[in-house]
Scaffold this motif. Structure first.
Motif, short mmCIF file in Angstrom:
data_model
loop_
_atom_site.label_atom_id
_atom_site.label_comp_id
_atom_site.label_asym_id
_atom_site.label_seq_id
_atom_site.Cartn_x
_atom_site.Cartn_y
_atom_site.Cartn_z
N LEU A 1 -53.50 -7.55 -2.30
CA LEU A 1 -52.96 -6.21 -2.18
C LEU A 1 -52.19 -6.07 -0.86
O LEU A 1 -51.16 -5.41 -0.80
CB LEU A 1 -54.09 -5.17 -2.24
CG LEU A 1 -53.68 -3.70 -2.21
CD1 LEU A 1 -52.74 -3.35 -3.36
CD2 LEU A 1 -54.91 -2.79 -2.23
N LEU A 2 -52.68 -6.74 0.17
CA LEU A 2 -52.02 -6.72 1.47
C LEU A 2 -50.61 -7.30 1.38
O LEU A 2 -49.66 -6.76 1.94
CB LEU A 2 -52.86 -7.50 2.49
CG LEU A 2 -52.57 -7.20 3.97
CD1 LEU A 2 -52.92 -5.76 4.31
CD2 LEU A 2 -53.36 -8.16 4.86
N ASP A 3 -50.49 -8.43 0.66
CA ASP A 3 -49.18 -9.06 0.46
C ASP A 3 -48.24 -8.15 -0.34
O ASP A 3 -47.05 -8.04 -0.05
CB ASP A 3 -49.32 -10.40 -0.27
CG ASP A 3 -49.93 -11.48 0.61
OD1 ASP A 3 -49.85 -11.34 1.84
OD2 ASP A 3 -50.51 -12.44 0.07
N LYS A 4 -48.80 -7.51 -1.36
CA LYS A 4 -48.01 -6.58 -2.18
C LYS A 4 -47.47 -5.44 -1.33
O LYS A 4 -46.31 -5.06 -1.43
CB LYS A 4 -48.87 -6.02 -3.33
CG LYS A 4 -49.22 -7.02 -4.43
CD LYS A 4 -50.08 -6.36 -5.50
CE LYS A 4 -50.35 -7.26 -6.68
NZ LYS A 4 -51.26 -8.38 -6.39
N LYS A 5 -48.34 -4.89 -0.46
CA LYS A 5 -47.93 -3.79 0.42
C LYS A 5 -46.84 -4.25 1.39
O LYS A 5 -45.89 -3.51 1.66
CB LYS A 5 -49.13 -3.27 1.20
CG LYS A 5 -50.06 -2.38 0.40
CD LYS A 5 -51.17 -1.86 1.31
CE LYS A 5 -52.12 -0.97 0.54
NZ LYS A 5 -53.24 -0.51 1.40
N LYS A 6 -46.99 -5.46 1.91
CA LYS A 6 -46.01 -5.99 2.86
C LYS A 6 -44.63 -6.10 2.22
O LYS A 6 -43.62 -5.64 2.76
CB LYS A 6 -46.48 -7.36 3.36
CG LYS A 6 -45.57 -8.02 4.39
CD LYS A 6 -46.20 -9.31 4.91
CE LYS A 6 -45.30 -9.98 5.94
NZ LYS A 6 -44.10 -10.56 5.37
N VAL A 7 -44.58 -6.69 1.04
CA VAL A 7 -43.32 -6.87 0.31
C VAL A 7 -42.71 -5.51 -0.05
O VAL A 7 -41.50 -5.29 0.08
CB VAL A 7 -43.57 -7.71 -0.97
CG1 VAL A 7 -42.39 -7.64 -1.92
CG2 VAL A 7 -43.85 -9.16 -0.61
N LEU A 8 -43.57 -4.58 -0.46
CA LEU A 8 -43.12 -3.25 -0.85
C LEU A 8 -42.56 -2.49 0.35
O LEU A 8 -41.50 -1.85 0.25
CB LEU A 8 -44.29 -2.49 -1.47
CG LEU A 8 -43.99 -1.16 -2.16
CD1 LEU A 8 -42.86 -1.30 -3.18
CD2 LEU A 8 -45.23 -0.61 -2.83
#
Length: 433
Positions: free
Chosen positions: A380-387
């Motif tokens: 989820l952290l990676d998803k937030k970063k990309v977003l």
């Protein structure tokens, strides 16, 4: 107002200058082929031709804006600060690249008319695009180039006050099927139950009959949550419902089911509703017309917006069919499996028909993210970063962020864990300005 001197006011030139000046930057533009009128103009002005008239703001023109049809265009990608561009101009031009010709190439989807390899659904893929191959798919280059043009104009005309534009979010909710178990009909329900049984999916079987016997909530029925979110945010959601016939590619619910019609009407009371065009209606004008008329009967108003099943576009036929039926907007311009900017822009634009050499009334609203593309990120952290990177990229050019989510994305399915939080992050990004 910007006055542009040019040797030929072609349809392509008129189209792209108006997009960059009016739609992206927010000021009026007019054209002249008369040197006297150009000299007399006492505000913003520039020449766009092969050679400068004198010491005016001059951008050397590329031939593509004065051609007709397709030609073998030589693309030479070069770095330009923190971005990339093509059609270099030489030293005498006020801009190192002809951003108008390059922008036209991107927005007209010139490359999608050229020979290319399609995927199993017949789609133009991100991997086939110039932006992906040259490493600038992650940037709204047309908007970035426009702001570089604005900065150069501002330096030349420091007294001119340019209008301000704001970042916006325009969320799309794609509904290929409103429910996981409800309204599927006896044959599909029986087949689904048998499939669950044969694969020992006992939890799914229990859930299926729980929903059908009305003591459990259908997991894909997330509309109450979505409408509550709509009531509490500035952004206006756009829902696209599939009402086409059951097929190999589309497995929705029949629009003859009263509960489904009631759902569409209920959503339309709070949000904009468009048609998710079925896969086989993409190339079948009569089927498309039937689907449009059915949706108009349900909504009791003219249909304004469409999205194509599986994000498939056949240019120019898909858009011509929509124009013939007087559909005003389409939300299919994007890549389902890649974040980024298919047309190089996060500003809505009008479709330019390269075969007929005409600007059409169909507004293209490009999307930059589909929920499934975020599944590539493990945590989820990676998803937030990309977003967050995507949001900041769009904010930098005051663009319009169009994310595509599905109704089932907000279910309790483990696959979509954390996606409500990601959706809220997008909605809150408007307030964070």
């Amino acid at each position: 107002m910007l006055l542009v001197y040019t040797h030929n006011i072609s349809p392509r030139l008129n189209y792209i200058f108006k997009h960059i000046c009016a739609r992206v930057l927010g000021f009026e533009v007019k054209f002249t082929t008369k040197i006297e009128a150009f000299i007399a103009h006492d505000s913003l002005k520039m020449s766009y031709t092969k050679q400068a008239l004198g010491k005016e703001f001059f951008v050397k023109s590329h031939d593509i804006l004065f051609e007709q049809g397709l030609s073998d265009v030589d693309i030479n990608i070069q770095k330009w600060g923190n971005t990339k561009c093509f059609f270099p101009n030489g030293d005498k031009s006020a801009m190192p690249f002809d951003i108008f010709a390059a922008s036209f190439y991107m927005l007209s989807r010139y490359e999608e008319y050229l020979p290319h390899v399609k995927d199993e659904f017949g789609r133009f893929t991100a991997e086939e695009s110039l932006a992906y191959k040259e490493g600038f798919l992650h940037q709204p280059v047309v908007d970035i180039w426009a702001y570089k043009f604005k900065a150069a104009l501002q330096a030349q005309f420091p007294k001119f006050k340019f209008p301000n534009k704001s970042y916006t979010v325009n969320p799309v909710i794609d509904v290929p099927c409103p429910y996981n178990y409800k309204l599927k009909g006896l044959l599909r329900t029986f087949g689904g139950a048998l499939s669950d049984l044969s694969k020992f999916k006992l939890v799914s079987l229990y859930e299926r009959f729980g929903v059908l016997l009305r003591f459990k909530h259908d997991p894909h029925d997330t509309f109450k949550y979505l409408l509550n979110r709509q009531k509490n945010v500035k952004s206006n959601f756009v829902f696209f419902f599939l009402i086409g016939q059951l097929s190999t590619y589309d497995k929705g619910v029949s629009p003859n089911k009263k509960d489904f019609v009631s759902l569409i009407k209920h959503v339309a009371d709070y949000c904009k509703v468009g048609l998710k065009v079925s896969y086989f209606a993409l190339d079948d004008a009569n089927r498309l017309k039937r689907e449009k008329e059915k949706m108009e009967d349900i909504l009791n108003t003219n249909l304004e917006a469409s999205r194509q099943s599986h994000s498939k576009l056949n240019l120019p036929e898909t858009y011509r069919n929509l124009i013939a039926l007087e559909v005003k907007e389409d939300y299919t311009m994007g890549y389902f499996n890649h974040l980024g900017f298919r047309a190089g822009s996060c500003t809505p634009f009008l479709f330019y028909d390269l075969d007929y050499e005409v600007q059409t009334p169909l507004k293209i609203i490009p999307y930059q993210l589909m929920d499934v593309a975020l599944l590539k990120q493990w945590s989820l952290l990676d998803k937030k970063k990309v977003l967050n990177e995507l949001i900041n990229t769009i904010k930098a050019v005051n663009g319009e962020f169009v994310p595509v989510f599905h109704n089932y994305t907000f279910s309790e399915d483990k696959k979509w864990e954390g996606f409500k939080e990601l959706f809220n992050l997008i909605l809150d990004s408007v307030e964070a300005d």
